[in-house]
Write an enzyme that holds these catalytic residues in place. Structure first.
Site, PDB file in Angstrom:
ATOM      1  N   ASP A 127      32.359 -33.572 -19.101  1.00 49.95           N
ATOM      2  CA  ASP A 127      31.845 -32.941 -17.884  1.00 49.95           C
ATOM      3  C   ASP A 127      32.348 -33.740 -16.690  1.00 49.95           C
ATOM      4  O   ASP A 127      31.740 -34.718 -16.274  1.00 49.95           O
ATOM      5  CB  ASP A 127      30.320 -32.920 -17.925  1.00 49.95           C
ATOM      6  CG  ASP A 127      29.723 -32.013 -16.870  1.00 49.95           C
ATOM      7  OD1 ASP A 127      30.473 -31.466 -16.055  1.00 49.95           O
ATOM      8  OD2 ASP A 127      28.480 -31.846 -16.874  1.00 49.95           O
ATOM      9  N   ALA A 128      33.496 -33.327 -16.165  1.00 46.57           N
ATOM     10  CA  ALA A 128      34.109 -34.027 -15.039  1.00 46.57           C
ATOM     11  C   ALA A 128      34.274 -33.127 -13.823  1.00 46.57           C
ATOM     12  O   ALA A 128      34.548 -33.613 -12.734  1.00 46.57           O
ATOM     13  CB  ALA A 128      35.466 -34.596 -15.444  1.00 46.57           C
ATOM     14  N   LYS A 129      34.155 -31.809 -14.023  1.00 42.14           N
ATOM     15  CA  LYS A 129      34.201 -30.816 -12.941  1.00 42.14           C
ATOM     16  C   LYS A 129      35.395 -31.038 -12.013  1.00 42.14           C
ATOM     17  O   LYS A 129      35.282 -30.984 -10.794  1.00 42.14           O
ATOM     18  CB  LYS A 129      32.891 -30.821 -12.147  1.00 42.14           C
ATOM     19  CG  LYS A 129      31.669 -30.436 -12.984  1.00 42.14           C
ATOM     20  CD  LYS A 129      30.411 -30.358 -12.137  1.00 42.14           C
ATOM     21  CE  LYS A 129      29.209 -29.927 -12.977  1.00 42.14           C
ATOM     22  NZ  LYS A 129      28.787 -30.962 -13.941  1.00 42.14           N
ATOM     23  N   ARG A 130      36.556 -31.240 -12.606  1.00 40.86           N
ATOM     24  CA  ARG A 130      37.752 -31.458 -11.816  1.00 40.86           C
ATOM     25  C   ARG A 130      38.212 -30.152 -11.169  1.00 40.86           C
ATOM     26  O   ARG A 130      38.077 -29.077 -11.745  1.00 40.86           O
ATOM     27  CB  ARG A 130      38.870 -32.033 -12.678  1.00 40.86           C
ATOM     28  CG  ARG A 130      38.556 -33.417 -13.261  1.00 40.86           C
ATOM     29  CD  ARG A 130      38.283 -34.438 -12.165  1.00 40.86           C
ATOM     30  NE  ARG A 130      38.352 -35.799 -12.654  1.00 40.86           N
ATOM     31  CZ  ARG A 130      37.330 -36.634 -12.736  1.00 40.86           C
ATOM     32  NH1 ARG A 130      36.135 -36.229 -12.366  1.00 40.86           N
ATOM     33  NH2 ARG A 130      37.481 -37.865 -13.180  1.00 40.86           N
ATOM     34  N   THR A 145      35.089 -29.451 -18.144  1.00 39.73           N
ATOM     35  CA  THR A 145      34.523 -28.609 -17.080  1.00 39.73           C
ATOM     36  C   THR A 145      35.395 -28.723 -15.836  1.00 39.73           C
ATOM     37  O   THR A 145      35.872 -29.798 -15.483  1.00 39.73           O
ATOM     38  CB  THR A 145      33.080 -29.013 -16.732  1.00 39.73           C
ATOM     39  OG1 THR A 145      33.058 -30.371 -16.271  1.00 39.73           O
ATOM     40  CG2 THR A 145      32.156 -28.860 -17.937  1.00 39.73           C
TER      41      THR A 145
END
EC number: 4.1.1.23
Length: 281
Positions: free
Chosen positions: A97-100, A127
């Site tokens: 879960d890094a939401k790059r 993510t």
């Protein structure tokens, strides 16, 4: 580069075998304190290894939150690398879960960090944020297809602030969240048994019947447990798409640590409640 079986197929098999539960690995400072650990790299490593030991052999997905590792700098990232590798070795699929979210070569760099088979951070899925335009994700989509990995794209998130972007109406009359879902449905078209490009859709959002959630891909659903949603809510929120939902529980399980048996028992209870909620669907 070694190519894995597509993420969607691997995830479907894991969900059928183990149930769809995803447990977050969120070692924020307050949880380290609750566990009696120091808020340092040693505490971070002890926390993460304990969660992996407790549940990686029984849940479909583990989801480490990159931010809580990155805050310790390079030593924290090294712990994240070990956590991802050990969780995958124990049989769980790992969604980092890094939401790059970025454009061009920068987005390609982020994708290579998490989705290239030779990267120390290699994960089964990542993510990502589409809010520089869905097309900005193209390098990550391409690498995911090449490597057999997947993406979870922020679409309808559970945080209240998300609505000002995700509910904004486009000139064609569709809102932004619906547009993102449409793009994902196109990515997954014709894939069996399920596509590899999923959406993040909050379990706390209530009635989503006005959205077409049938994207032929997984729906990562944060909000179960401490945020207020329950397994029994899932069929009401997700309707006919509920079979593709991957409910995410973090604090609801993690608060039972550092006792390994208590962590396992909590994960097992959530898994059983989710199975019971889906039994009649």
């Amino acid at each position: 580069m070694t190519v894995l079986e597509p993420f969607g197929a691997r995830l479907r098999r894991a969900m059928d075998a183990r149930g769809p539960l995803c447990v977050g690995i969120d070692p924020h400072a307050s949880l380290l304190t609750e566990w009696g650990l120091n808020d340092d790299v040693a505490g971070l490593e002890r926390f993460s290894r304990t969660v992996v030991e407790a549940v990686a052999d029984r849940v479909a997905v583990l989801k480490p939150q990159s931010a809580f590792f990155e805050r310790f700098g390079s030593r924290g990232v090294a712990v994240l690398e070990k956590t991802v590798q050990e969780a995958r070795a124990a049989g769980a699929l790992v969604v980092t879960d890094a939401k790059r979210g970025d454009i061009g070569s920068t987005m390609a760099g982020y994708a290579e960090a998490f989705l290239h088979k030779d990267s120390p951070l290699f994960s089964d899925a990542l993510t990502v944020s589409p809010y520089l335009g869905y097309g900005s994700l193209s390098p990550a989509v391409a690498l995911a297809r090449e490597s057999g990995t997947g993406l979870f794209v922020l679409a309808l998130t559970s945080n209240p602030e998300g609505g000002e972007v995700q509910h904004a109406v486009r000139p064609d009359g569709r809102n932004v969240g619906a547009t993102i879902l449409g793009h994902l449905a196109a990515e997954n078209e014709g894939e069996e048994p399920m596509g590899s490009f999923g959406a993040v859709v909050g379990a706390t959002l209530g009635d989503l019947s006005s959205y077409d959630l049938a994207i032929n891909g997984p729906l990562l659903a944060p909000g179960v447990g401490a945020q207020g949603a329950t397994p029994a809510d899932l069929p009401k929120v997700f309707g006919a798409a509920v079979r593709n939902v991957v409910p995410n529980v973090s604090r609801g399980v993690l608060r039972h640590g550092p006792d390994i048996r208590a962590l396992r028992d909590s994960a097992d209870r959530f898994a059983q409640e989710i199975r019971a909620a889906l039994a009649g669907v």
